[in-house]
Design a protein around this motif. Structure first.
Motif, PDB file in Angstrom:
ATOM      1  N   LYS A  97       0.843  -1.195   0.000  1.00  0.00           N
ATOM      2  CA  LYS A  97       0.000   0.000   0.000  1.00  0.00           C
ATOM      3  C   LYS A  97       0.881   1.250   0.000  1.00  0.00           C
ATOM      4  N   ASP A  98       0.307   2.370  -0.400  1.00  0.00           N
ATOM      5  CA  ASP A  98       1.056   3.627  -0.420  1.00  0.00           C
ATOM      6  C   ASP A  98       1.516   4.028   0.977  1.00  0.00           C
ATOM      7  N   SER A  99       0.775   3.608   1.985  1.00  0.00           N
ATOM      8  CA  SER A  99       1.112   3.984   3.361  1.00  0.00           C
ATOM      9  C   SER A  99       2.186   3.093   3.976  1.00  0.00           C
ATOM     10  N   ASP A 100       2.559   2.015   3.283  1.00  0.00           N
ATOM     11  CA  ASP A 100       3.596   1.123   3.807  1.00  0.00           C
ATOM     12  C   ASP A 100       4.969   1.788   3.747  1.00  0.00           C
ATOM     13  N   LEU A 101       5.861   1.324   4.602  1.00  0.00           N
ATOM     14  CA  LEU A 101       7.216   1.881   4.669  1.00  0.00           C
ATOM     15  C   LEU A 101       8.226   0.885   4.112  1.00  0.00           C
ATOM     16  N   LYS A 102       9.011   1.327   3.139  1.00  0.00           N
ATOM     17  CA  LYS A 102      10.109   0.518   2.612  1.00  0.00           C
ATOM     18  C   LYS A 102      11.385   0.939   3.339  1.00  0.00           C
ATOM     19  N   ILE A 103      11.984  -0.019   4.042  1.00  0.00           N
ATOM     20  CA  ILE A 103      13.158   0.252   4.869  1.00  0.00           C
ATOM     21  C   ILE A 103      14.347  -0.527   4.317  1.00  0.00           C
ATOM     22  N   MET A 104      15.480   0.137   4.177  1.00  0.00           N
ATOM     23  CA  MET A 104      16.695  -0.542   3.737  1.00  0.00           C
ATOM     24  C   MET A 104      17.810  -0.333   4.755  1.00  0.00           C
ATOM     25  N   PHE A 172      18.714   8.288   6.274  1.00  0.00           N
ATOM     26  CA  PHE A 172      18.088   9.159   5.285  1.00  0.00           C
ATOM     27  C   PHE A 172      16.598   8.861   5.262  1.00  0.00           C
ATOM     28  N   SER A 173      15.771   9.914   5.187  1.00  0.00           N
ATOM     29  CA  SER A 173      14.331   9.715   5.296  1.00  0.00           C
ATOM     30  C   SER A 173      13.552  10.660   4.384  1.00  0.00           C
ATOM     31  N   LYS A 174      12.448  10.143   3.855  1.00  0.00           N
ATOM     32  CA  LYS A 174      11.516  10.983   3.100  1.00  0.00           C
ATOM     33  C   LYS A 174      10.523  11.669   4.033  1.00  0.00           C
ATOM     34  N   TYR A 175      10.554  11.244   5.302  1.00  0.00           N
ATOM     35  CA  TYR A 175       9.636  11.791   6.304  1.00  0.00           C
ATOM     36  C   TYR A 175      10.437  12.577   7.341  1.00  0.00           C
ATOM     37  N   PRO A 176       9.796  13.551   7.993  1.00  0.00           N
ATOM     38  CA  PRO A 176      10.520  14.448   8.915  1.00  0.00           C
ATOM     39  C   PRO A 176      11.196  13.719  10.071  1.00  0.00           C
ATOM     40  N   ILE A 177      12.445  14.083  10.323  1.00  0.00           N
ATOM     41  CA  ILE A 177      13.168  13.631  11.515  1.00  0.00           C
ATOM     42  C   ILE A 177      13.020  14.719  12.578  1.00  0.00           C
ATOM     43  N   VAL A 178      12.337  14.401  13.672  1.00  0.00           N
ATOM     44  CA  VAL A 178      12.039  15.413  14.683  1.00  0.00           C
ATOM     45  C   VAL A 178      13.065  15.456  15.809  1.00  0.00           C
ATOM     46  N   SER A 179      13.824  14.376  15.975  1.00  0.00           N
ATOM     47  CA  SER A 179      14.904  14.365  16.964  1.00  0.00           C
ATOM     48  C   SER A 179      15.847  13.212  16.631  1.00  0.00           C
ATOM     49  N   HIS A 199       5.778   9.576  10.771  1.00  0.00           N
ATOM     50  CA  HIS A 199       5.121   8.987   9.603  1.00  0.00           C
ATOM     51  C   HIS A 199       3.624   9.016   9.851  1.00  0.00           C
ATOM     52  N   LYS A 200       2.920   9.868   9.099  1.00  0.00           N
ATOM     53  CA  LYS A 200       1.497  10.121   9.313  1.00  0.00           C
ATOM     54  C   LYS A 200       1.292  10.603  10.747  1.00  0.00           C
ATOM     55  N   GLU A 201       0.580   9.858  11.569  1.00  0.00           N
ATOM     56  CA  GLU A 201       0.321  10.322  12.942  1.00  0.00           C
ATOM     57  C   GLU A 201       1.192   9.620  13.974  1.00  0.00           C
ATOM     58  N   ASP A 202       2.145   8.844  13.512  1.00  0.00           N
ATOM     59  CA  ASP A 202       2.991   8.074  14.427  1.00  0.00           C
ATOM     60  C   ASP A 202       4.434   8.571  14.389  1.00  0.00           C
ATOM     61  N   THR A 337       9.523  -4.244   3.723  1.00  0.00           N
ATOM     62  CA  THR A 337       8.354  -3.365   3.673  1.00  0.00           C
ATOM     63  C   THR A 337       7.505  -3.633   4.901  1.00  0.00           C
ATOM     64  N   LEU A 338       7.188  -2.567   5.619  1.00  0.00           N
ATOM     65  CA  LEU A 338       6.478  -2.674   6.888  1.00  0.00           C
ATOM     66  C   LEU A 338       5.151  -1.942   6.829  1.00  0.00           C
ATOM     67  N   ARG A 339       4.189  -2.447   7.614  1.00  0.00           N
ATOM     68  CA  ARG A 339       2.883  -1.781   7.720  1.00  0.00           C
ATOM     69  C   ARG A 339       2.492  -1.719   9.190  1.00  0.00           C
ATOM     70  N   LEU A 340       2.127  -0.544   9.627  1.00  0.00           N
ATOM     71  CA  LEU A 340       1.645  -0.408  10.999  1.00  0.00           C
ATOM     72  C   LEU A 340       0.275  -1.051  11.123  1.00  0.00           C
ATOM     73  N   SER A 341       0.069  -1.789  12.213  1.00  0.00           N
ATOM     74  CA  SER A 341      -1.199  -2.457  12.399  1.00  0.00           C
ATOM     75  C   SER A 341      -2.361  -1.482  12.467  1.00  0.00           C
ATOM     76  N   SER A 342      -2.105  -0.219  12.870  1.00  0.00           N
ATOM     77  CA  SER A 342      -3.154   0.805  12.954  1.00  0.00           C
ATOM     78  C   SER A 342      -3.626   1.246  11.588  1.00  0.00           C
ATOM     79  N   GLU A 343      -2.856   0.880  10.520  1.00  0.00           N
ATOM     80  CA  GLU A 343      -3.194   1.326   9.174  1.00  0.00           C
ATOM     81  C   GLU A 343      -3.815   0.221   8.340  1.00  0.00           C
ATOM     82  N   GLU A 344      -4.082  -0.922   8.968  1.00  0.00           N
ATOM     83  CA  GLU A 344      -4.682  -2.030   8.210  1.00  0.00           C
ATOM     84  C   GLU A 344      -6.178  -1.796   7.999  1.00  0.00           C
TER      85      GLU A 344
END
Length: 344
Positions: A97-104, A172-179, A199-202, A337-344
């Motif tokens: 899904k588009d909301s899934d995270l591809k991690i390398m 390296f991230s496409k999403y904001p690093i806050v700390s 990532h989204k609300e998490d 590729t990971l998916r948060l259970s809250s996004e299923e």
């Protein structure tokens, strides 16, 4: 003739008992949080070989219809119970899904900045590979700071602080690093950094680990020459001890993490070691969830070892896992590729 066969069987059985004993000791050693007998720590590097030898011995005695096969059978059973499967069957991947995270995770060996490969284009080929696979987040060990100029698709990055005289790591991230931050690992050039990514609300904490390196170049001389063999043996024992100290430091830190956690990196040890067991804790290993084959990430004397990992909290579902064969570094890259259970 019968007497000669009996003598041969006696020798085979003696070797069989020794090999079965080594596998059992490997199992026991992996559960210890200290080095009881240092030499047994080294067994974690050759567990697949010891497994294979026990299979051969069991087959030999079964062929000869002798109960002696039970020695290897019991050792193999204990090994399976202690380590689980170490050959992935390639569980079917789900639709991404588009909301899934591809991690390398990738030990890039400095993007070949010291010319180990003898090919001046290797560093650029590593960059091209990363761009092609296009992970959302990539954890790089043995990074080269100047390469961020070629990875513009990642607007956010966190690196080993300039103030630390260590091998450089990066997230390296496409999403904001806050700390972000790093763990204090004294007396080593290796290190552990982390980045908290929204990532989204998490908020997810990504650990990038590079545990103590062996600093041994495999060769026929490594453990055959007397003096050099003794030096390398002592270096191995010292390395395992240092890795265990680093694993415990990490374990203390992640227990206080306020976020969901993903752990990536080069552990410089196999899944049969107590170092791996301490770091993994209750996390899920993406290879064990969705991987196939041996999951080789490093070749040691032509033995395929899995020493680079992606581990996740149970809140994540592992959608896919892939081990690449690109020989651009001394390590092979890994992606999940990971998916948060809250996004299923």
């Amino acid at each position: 003739m019968k007497k000669r066969t009996s003598i041969i069987d006696g020798i085979v059985f003696a070797i069989n008992v020794l090999i079965a004993f080594l596998l059992v000791m490997s199992c026991l050693s992996s559960y210890l949080t200290f080095q009881a007998i240092p030499v047994f720590s080294i067994l974690s590097l050759i567990v697949p070989l010891v497994f294979g030898l026990n299979l051969l011995f069991a087959a030999y005695w079964i062929f000869k219809r002798k109960r002696k096969f039970l020695w290897s059978f019991i050792a193999l059973l204990l090994g399976y119970l202690a380590f689980g499967p170490f050959y992935g069957m390639g569980n079917e991947s789900e639709e991404v899904k588009d909301s899934d995270l591809k991690i390398m995770t990738y030990n890039a060996r400095g993007f070949d900045k010291f010319g180990w490969s003898k090919d001046p284009n290797t560093g650029n080929e590593i960059v091209a590979f990363i761009k092609k696979e296009n992970p959302d987040i990539i954890c790089i060990q043995e990074h080269s700071r100047i390469r961020h100029r070629q990875l513009k698709q990642y607007p956010y990055r966190s690196e080993t602080p300039y103030s630390e005289t260590k091998s450089v790591q990066a997230v390296f991230s496409k999403y904001p690093i806050v700390s972000n931050g790093s763990l204090d690992l004294p007396g080593t050039a290796n290190g552990i950094i982390y980045a908290d990514i929204v990532h989204k609300e998490d908020t997810i904490r990504f650990y990038n680990m590079h545990l103590q390196s062996f600093r041994i170049v495999p060769s026929a001389k490594t453990f055959s020459d007397g003096e050099e063999s003794e030096r390398n043996y002592k270096r191995l024992i010292s390395t395992f001890k240092k890795q265990m100290e680093q694993a415990k430091t990490f374990d203390d830190h992640i227990k206080n993490s306020p976020y969901l956690n993903v752990v990536c990196g080069d552990f410089n040890n196999t899944q049969f070691s107590n170092v791996y067991r301490i770091v993994k804790g209750d996390l899920n290993d993406t290879f064990l969830e969705k991987g196939s084959g041996f999951g080789r990430t490093y070749d040691l004397w032509k033995i395929p070892l899995r020493i680079d990992y992606i581990l996740t909290d149970s809140n994540f579902e592992v959608i896919s896992h892939k081990n690449f064969n690109e020989k651009l570094s001394d390590h092979y890259p890994v992606m999940a590729t990971l998916r948060l259970s809250s996004e299923e």
